[in-house]
Design an enzyme around this catalytic site. Structure first.
Site, short mmCIF file in Angstrom:
data_model
loop_
_atom_site.label_atom_id
_atom_site.label_comp_id
_atom_site.label_asym_id
_atom_site.label_seq_id
_atom_site.Cartn_x
_atom_site.Cartn_y
_atom_site.Cartn_z
N LYS A 1 -5.44 -20.27 0.98
CA LYS A 1 -4.35 -21.05 0.40
C LYS A 1 -4.84 -21.59 -0.94
O LYS A 1 -5.85 -22.29 -1.01
CB LYS A 1 -4.01 -22.23 1.34
CG LYS A 1 -3.03 -23.26 0.79
CD LYS A 1 -1.61 -22.82 0.95
CE LYS A 1 -0.62 -23.95 0.61
NZ LYS A 1 -0.58 -25.00 1.64
N SER B 1 -3.40 -22.77 -5.23
CA SER B 1 -2.25 -23.21 -6.04
C SER B 1 -1.56 -22.00 -6.65
O SER B 1 -2.23 -21.04 -7.09
CB SER B 1 -2.72 -24.12 -7.18
OG SER B 1 -3.31 -25.29 -6.70
N THR C 1 -0.92 -26.38 -9.36
CA THR C 1 0.47 -26.40 -9.78
C THR C 1 0.84 -27.79 -10.27
O THR C 1 1.60 -27.95 -11.23
CB THR C 1 1.39 -25.99 -8.62
OG1 THR C 1 1.00 -24.70 -8.16
CG2 THR C 1 2.84 -25.95 -9.06
N ALA C 2 0.31 -28.81 -9.61
CA ALA C 2 0.59 -30.19 -10.03
C ALA C 2 0.18 -30.40 -11.48
O ALA C 2 0.95 -30.96 -12.29
CB ALA C 2 -0.15 -31.17 -9.12
N HIS D 1 0.68 -33.88 -1.82
CA HIS D 1 0.63 -33.98 -0.37
C HIS D 1 1.31 -35.27 0.13
O HIS D 1 2.35 -35.69 -0.39
CB HIS D 1 -0.80 -33.89 0.15
CG HIS D 1 -1.50 -32.63 -0.21
ND1 HIS D 1 -0.89 -31.40 -0.19
CD2 HIS D 1 -2.79 -32.38 -0.60
CE1 HIS D 1 -1.75 -30.46 -0.54
NE2 HIS D 1 -2.91 -31.04 -0.79
#
Length: 279
Positions: free
Chosen positions: A53, A55, A108-109, A152
């Site tokens: 997992k 981004s 991504t943030a 999150h």
């Protein structure tokens, strides 16, 4: 097969069935729990497990070796990163020249933050400090940093730190583009049987939805002292139709985000066709 995902409730909920050998015919997996900042770099360096997992923002660096699996990830609406401060202000100009903590420079943030700040923060922000996401809110509260970019479950708990939401980057992205927000992607090495991996992950998602109580102990074991209510809200927000299948809507959102970032020079240019191809 080795796999790495975060200990966050959406990931443990999604992968519980596969991790506990509840998917008939699925290859057993050896799980490593790692923050997405770590898996992003594992993917880029080629030192991580076969399945990870990461981004969505990291995909341009890794698509030659890894394929995007169209299920198991996090993409949705109303679930974007937040920019938090301790001063009560909601004026983006207040970030000019200030120190901002972010969970990963290839997240991504952070990509969304860069796109937003270019249009809203005069002169740009100052120093960017990489910090584990669970340390960001205390650092902002204690004045060690001027602002924090959080992800999150922080969107459900930042008020506990007496912090102010300066902006919701997901809300900004959705209003600006009309698309959902691509957050966490599942990738697998292109040398693997990718169709089977896709099948097993999708089956794990479907099992989790059909038997939500079965994964409860596993999810709470890794939930970092979150309350039941926060865990449920986290899962409901991040495990959605895109987790089962990106579909055309999901792919378009990813292409919009990464295409715009490449145009701005935030990520390297790449072959967009590889987002949809296992070959």
């Amino acid at each position: 097969m080795k796999i790495a995902y975060s200990p966050c409730p959406n990931d443990t909920f999604t992968f519980h069935a596969w991790a506990h050998d509840l998917i008939p015919g699925a290859e057993p997996i050896n799980v490593t729990y790692a923050d997405i900042h770590i898996t992003n770099h594992w993917a880029i360096d080629g030192t991580g497990p076969e399945v990870m997992k990461i981004s969505y923002a990291t995909l341009p660096w890794v698509l030659d070796d890894y394929a995007l699996i169209p299920c198991g990830g996090a993409l949705g609406r109303g679930c974007g990163p937040l920019v938090l401060t301790a001063g009560g202000t909601t004026d983006p100009a207040s970030l000019s020249g200030k120190r901002v903590a972010v969970p990963s420079e290839k997240s991504t943030a952070y990509l969304l933050f860069r796109l937003w700040a270019a249009d809203h923060v005069p002169g740009g922000v100052g120093e960017i400090e990489i910090m584990p996401f669970d340390e960001i809110m205390p650092a902002v509260r204690d004045g060690k940093i001027d602002a924090g970019l959080v992800i999150h479950e922080a969107r459900f708990t930042y008020q506990n730190y007496n912090l102010t939401m300066l902006t919701d980057l997901g809300e900004w992205w959705e209003k600006d583009t009309g698309f959902a927000i691509p957050l966490g992607a599942i990738i697998a090495h292109r040398s693997l049987n990718l169709e089977k991996i896709e099948e097993w992950i999708r089956s794990s998602v479907e099992y989790a939805w059909a038997h939500p109580e079965v994964s409860r102990d596993y999810v709470l074991e890794h939930a970092q002292e979150m309350s039941d209510d926060v865990v449920k809200a986290h899962i409901n927000l991040y495990v959605n139709k895109f987790t089962k299948d990106l579909g055309e809507e999901g792919y378009q959102a990813i292409e919009a985000l990464l295409g715009r970032a490449a145009k701005e020079g935030i990520v390297p240019s790449f072959d967009m066709k590889k987002l949809r191809s296992y070959k």
